[in-house]
Design a protein around this motif. Structure first.
Motif, PDB file in Angstrom:
ATOM      1  N   ARG A  37       5.384 -25.145 -17.471  1.00 14.15           N
ATOM      2  CA  ARG A  37       4.994 -26.175 -16.481  1.00 14.15           C
ATOM      3  C   ARG A  37       3.482 -26.272 -16.368  1.00 14.15           C
ATOM      4  O   ARG A  37       2.921 -27.364 -16.301  1.00 14.15           O
ATOM      5  CB  ARG A  37       5.604 -25.858 -15.111  1.00 14.15           C
ATOM      6  N   GLU A  38       2.809 -25.137 -16.352  1.00 14.80           N
ATOM      7  CA  GLU A  38       1.347 -25.123 -16.227  1.00 14.80           C
ATOM      8  C   GLU A  38       0.658 -25.726 -17.455  1.00 14.80           C
ATOM      9  O   GLU A  38      -0.392 -26.346 -17.342  1.00 14.80           O
ATOM     10  CB  GLU A  38       0.850 -23.687 -15.999  1.00 14.80           C
ATOM     11  N   LEU A  39       1.252 -25.544 -18.627  1.00 12.19           N
ATOM     12  CA  LEU A  39       0.645 -26.008 -19.878  1.00 12.19           C
ATOM     13  C   LEU A  39       1.111 -27.404 -20.295  1.00 12.19           C
ATOM     14  O   LEU A  39       0.623 -27.942 -21.290  1.00 12.19           O
ATOM     15  CB  LEU A  39       0.974 -25.022 -21.013  1.00 12.19           C
ATOM     16  N   ALA A  40       2.030 -27.977 -19.551  1.00 13.16           N
ATOM     17  CA  ALA A  40       2.654 -29.244 -19.948  1.00 13.16           C
ATOM     18  C   ALA A  40       1.629 -30.339 -20.261  1.00 13.16           C
ATOM     19  O   ALA A  40       1.810 -31.102 -21.204  1.00 13.16           O
ATOM     20  CB  ALA A  40       3.626 -29.717 -18.870  1.00 13.16           C
ATOM     21  N   GLY A  41       0.559 -30.402 -19.515  1.00 13.52           N
ATOM     22  CA  GLY A  41      -0.458 -31.428 -19.734  1.00 13.52           C
ATOM     23  C   GLY A  41      -1.183 -31.307 -21.061  1.00 13.52           C
ATOM     24  O   GLY A  41      -1.820 -32.253 -21.525  1.00 13.52           O
ATOM     25  N   LEU A  42      -1.074 -30.145 -21.693  1.00  9.63           N
ATOM     26  CA  LEU A  42      -1.740 -29.921 -22.984  1.00  9.63           C
ATOM     27  C   LEU A  42      -0.857 -30.295 -24.162  1.00  9.63           C
ATOM     28  O   LEU A  42      -1.307 -30.285 -25.301  1.00  9.63           O
ATOM     29  CB  LEU A  42      -2.130 -28.448 -23.119  1.00  9.63           C
ATOM     30  N   TRP A 121      -4.703 -21.812 -19.457  1.00  3.98           N
ATOM     31  CA  TRP A 121      -3.926 -20.580 -19.505  1.00  3.98           C
ATOM     32  C   TRP A 121      -4.486 -19.549 -18.523  1.00  3.98           C
ATOM     33  O   TRP A 121      -3.732 -18.885 -17.818  1.00  3.98           O
ATOM     34  CB  TRP A 121      -3.927 -20.039 -20.940  1.00  3.98           C
ATOM     35  N   ARG A 122      -5.816 -19.419 -18.461  1.00  2.33           N
ATOM     36  CA  ARG A 122      -6.440 -18.456 -17.539  1.00  2.33           C
ATOM     37  C   ARG A 122      -6.072 -18.776 -16.094  1.00  2.33           C
ATOM     38  O   ARG A 122      -5.761 -17.877 -15.307  1.00  2.33           O
ATOM     39  CB  ARG A 122      -7.955 -18.451 -17.705  1.00  2.33           C
ATOM     40  N   LYS A 123      -6.135 -20.056 -15.721  1.00  9.26           N
ATOM     41  CA  LYS A 123      -5.756 -20.461 -14.359  1.00  9.26           C
ATOM     42  C   LYS A 123      -4.288 -20.134 -14.087  1.00  9.26           C
ATOM     43  O   LYS A 123      -3.938 -19.669 -12.999  1.00  9.26           O
ATOM     44  CB  LYS A 123      -6.016 -21.948 -14.143  1.00  9.26           C
ATOM     45  N   ALA A 124      -3.441 -20.379 -15.066  1.00  4.57           N
ATOM     46  CA  ALA A 124      -2.018 -20.069 -14.917  1.00  4.57           C
ATOM     47  C   ALA A 124      -1.821 -18.562 -14.749  1.00  4.57           C
ATOM     48  O   ALA A 124      -1.002 -18.130 -13.929  1.00  4.57           O
ATOM     49  CB  ALA A 124      -1.226 -20.583 -16.123  1.00  4.57           C
ATOM     50  N   GLN A 125      -2.560 -17.760 -15.513  1.00  2.00           N
ATOM     51  CA  GLN A 125      -2.459 -16.304 -15.387  1.00  2.00           C
ATOM     52  C   GLN A 125      -2.899 -15.836 -14.005  1.00  2.00           C
ATOM     53  O   GLN A 125      -2.296 -14.938 -13.422  1.00  2.00           O
ATOM     54  CB  GLN A 125      -3.290 -15.609 -16.468  1.00  2.00           C
TER      55      GLN A 125
END
Length: 147
Positions: A37-42, A121-125
């Motif tokens: 979900r966090e990476l979906a925009g990429l 990815w860092r923000k998601a982590q």
């Protein structure tokens, strides 16, 4: 004190609550869904991002080394890499010195996509760390290596 009666339901509940395999897979699915979900925009999944990072990090660029490092069988790895290859994010080629082996690396487009994904990815982590201690996750991976 009287022991509760054992039934299939109580045995199954005990299995679900204590099975390392089941619980680690459940946790992995939940973490993966969160990261997806966090990476979906990429336009990348967590699995794709992880493979791209493994490719960028490895000194040995063979598929065998990547399969070993990622814990995937070569057939599963090849299937996962095909999508990245179709999107021209990676390139797979025969090793000139041994035509039975194949090598994989990021294309320029793949490197740029990975570079752009790392801050997301860092923000998601960071978000994930509020719910799940990063040390706990890493320790599970390290301890399970002996298996």
């Amino acid at each position: 004190m009287k022991q509760p009666k054992k039934t299939l339901r109580t045995d199954a509940r005990a299995l679900v609550e204590s099975c390392a395999g089941w619980n680690s897979r459940l946790a992995a699915r939940r973490i993966t869904a969160f990261l997806d979900r966090e990476l979906a925009g990429l336009g990348l999944t967590a699995a794709q991002l992880g493979l791209m990072a493994q490719i960028a990090a490895l000194a040995d660029d063979t598929l065998g080394a990547l399969a070993q490092r990622s814990g995937l069988e070569q057939s599963t790895l090849s299937r996962n890499l095909r999508t990245l290859e179709r999107e021209r994010l990676i390139e797979i080629t025969l090793v000139e010195t041994d035509l039975r082996r194949r090598a994989v690396w990021l294309t320029e487009t793949g490197a740029r996509r990975l570079e752009a994904a790392i801050p997301v990815w860092r923000k998601a982590q960071d978000k994930l760390a509020h719910s799940l201690a990063p040390e706990l996750v890493r320790e599970l991976a390290v301890q399970s290596e002996a298996l």
